[in-house]
Design a protein around this motif. Structure first.
Motif, PDB file in Angstrom:
ATOM      1  N   LEU A 121       0.902  -0.824   0.077  1.00 38.06           N
ATOM      2  CA  LEU A 121       0.068  -0.092  -0.128  1.00 38.06           C
ATOM      3  C   LEU A 121       0.689   1.239   0.230  1.00 38.06           C
ATOM      4  O   LEU A 121       0.589   2.220  -0.440  1.00 38.06           O
ATOM      5  N   GLY A 122       1.835   1.639   1.154  1.00 36.61           N
ATOM      6  CA  GLY A 122       3.009   2.385   0.766  1.00 36.61           C
ATOM      7  C   GLY A 122       2.646   3.306   1.617  1.00 36.61           C
ATOM      8  O   GLY A 122       3.462   4.888   1.536  1.00 36.61           O
ATOM      9  N   ARG A 123       0.568   3.501   1.461  1.00 36.09           N
ATOM     10  CA  ARG A 123       0.761   5.390   1.933  1.00 36.09           C
ATOM     11  C   ARG A 123      -0.272   5.069   2.477  1.00 36.09           C
ATOM     12  O   ARG A 123      -1.633   4.559   1.794  1.00 36.09           O
ATOM     13  N   VAL A 124      -0.825   4.968   3.819  1.00 37.35           N
ATOM     14  CA  VAL A 124      -1.741   4.554   4.222  1.00 37.35           C
ATOM     15  C   VAL A 124      -2.707   5.420   5.388  1.00 37.35           C
ATOM     16  O   VAL A 124      -1.877   6.392   5.953  1.00 37.35           O
ATOM     17  N   ASP A 125      -4.059   5.683   6.085  1.00 38.07           N
ATOM     18  CA  ASP A 125      -4.667   6.744   6.278  1.00 38.07           C
ATOM     19  C   ASP A 125      -4.559   5.723   7.854  1.00 38.07           C
ATOM     20  O   ASP A 125      -4.054   4.894   8.591  1.00 38.07           O
ATOM     21  N   ILE A 126      -3.918   7.341   8.759  1.00 44.59           N
ATOM     22  CA  ILE A 126      -3.760   5.884  10.275  1.00 44.59           C
ATOM     23  C   ILE A 126      -4.357   7.111  11.790  1.00 44.59           C
ATOM     24  O   ILE A 126      -4.473   8.725  10.766  1.00 44.59           O
ATOM     25  N   THR A 127      -4.715   7.465  12.529  1.00 53.20           N
ATOM     26  CA  THR A 127      -4.719   8.064  14.031  1.00 53.20           C
ATOM     27  C   THR A 127      -3.536   7.938  15.000  1.00 53.20           C
ATOM     28  O   THR A 127      -2.605   6.555  14.941  1.00 53.20           O
ATOM     29  N   TRP A 128      -2.950   8.648  15.196  1.00 51.94           N
ATOM     30  CA  TRP A 128      -1.641   8.426  16.361  1.00 51.94           C
ATOM     31  C   TRP A 128      -1.708   9.214  17.440  1.00 51.94           C
ATOM     32  O   TRP A 128      -2.189  10.003  17.482  1.00 51.94           O
ATOM     33  N   THR A 129      -1.695   9.123  18.164  1.00 53.71           N
ATOM     34  CA  THR A 129      -1.066   9.575  19.693  1.00 53.71           C
ATOM     35  C   THR A 129      -0.294  10.085  20.816  1.00 53.71           C
ATOM     36  O   THR A 129       0.486   9.004  20.706  1.00 53.71           O
ATOM     37  N   PRO A 130       1.012  10.429  20.770  1.00 57.12           N
ATOM     38  CA  PRO A 130       1.669  10.908  21.501  1.00 57.12           C
ATOM     39  C   PRO A 130       1.177   9.974  23.052  1.00 57.12           C
ATOM     40  O   PRO A 130       0.438  10.764  23.559  1.00 57.12           O
ATOM     41  N   VAL A 131       2.304   9.004  23.069  1.00 55.92           N
ATOM     42  CA  VAL A 131       2.332   8.896  25.036  1.00 55.92           C
ATOM     43  C   VAL A 131       3.724   8.334  25.560  1.00 55.92           C
ATOM     44  O   VAL A 131       4.812   9.087  25.435  1.00 55.92           O
ATOM     45  N   SER A 132       2.982   8.728  26.808  1.00 53.55           N
ATOM     46  CA  SER A 132       4.794   8.131  27.446  1.00 53.55           C
ATOM     47  C   SER A 132       5.242   7.396  27.324  1.00 53.55           C
ATOM     48  O   SER A 132       4.245   6.169  26.813  1.00 53.55           O
TER      49      SER A 132
END
Length: 229
Positions: A121-132
């Protein structure tokens, strides 16, 4: 597919101070605040753990490069991020900057990308969250090669939380801010002298660690006396 190669451009501790100072509305310094979910895309590149954050290559390749706006002049370096894609989730550590990436875009190692999506796929939609980060031991202060009493560059390593600022002082004098460079070192162009001297590190949530170091080192690190909560 987005494939770019990785870029690269003990002393006794006397005291420890742990506190939460006044936190700003955006303590990230312009990056992505802890716990705040982001929307974006993921690509991958040939990561080896090194890059713009000035870390050495590592065997742990669950790493990524942060887009330039949220890199925030290296404030994102060492930050951990939980990412969810179409296939699964992964936690990565930010070790590099993706200069061509827009806000929300993370460029992952091949190994990390494979955890969240099929490689073709090479390029995908994501959600991401900064965490400890889940780190063992205390923070480390690493002196850049070439550091000396007249030009001193310090990098904070092994930190649970992103670093907001570093200050220093000699004796009981006032604390002085040390400017942060985009390659993830705090650089005092006038040096910190022969030592001993104290450093105070503030995390993005306002916690502070204070350590006293005996002298300036050259391309070597020294362990601090505590870790952020």
């Amino acid at each position: 597919m987005h494939a770019r190669k990785s870029r690269r451009f003990l002393l006794p501790v006397a005291t420890v101070f742990l506190a939460c100072g006044g936190c700003s509305d955006d303590p990230s310094g312009g990056g992505a605040p802890l716990g705040e979910e982001q929307q974006g895309i993921a690509t991958f590149y040939d990561a080896d753990g090194s890059g713009n954050c000035s870390y050495e290559p590592t065997g742990d390749l669950m790493v990524a490069a942060m887009n330039t706006p949220q890199y925030a002049n290296s404030a994102a370096c060492g930050q951990c991020v939980d990412i969810t894609g179409p296939k699964g989730s992964v936690r990565v550590r930010i070790v590099d900057r993706c200069p061509e990436c827009e806000s929300g875009h993370l460029d992952l190692s091949r190994q990390a990308f494979a955890r969240i999506a099929d490689m073709h796929l090479g390029r995908v939609d994501i959600t991401w969250t900064p965490v400890s980060c889940d780190v063992a031991g205390n923070v480390e202060y690493f002196f850049k090669d070439g550091s000396n009493p007249w030009w001193t560059a310090i990098q904070v390593r092994n930190h649970r939380l992103p670093i907001q600022k570093l200050e220093w002082r000699r004796g009981t004098g006032g604390w002085q801010d040390v400017p942060r460079e985009s390659y993830n070192y705090f650089v005092n162009a006038s040096g910190m002298g022969d030592g001993p001297f104290s450093v105070r590190v503030t995390a993005v949530d306002g916690q502070q660690l204070e350590d006293t170091l005996d002298s300036v080192l050259d391309n070597r690190g020294v362990e601090g006396a505590a870790q952020f909560r």
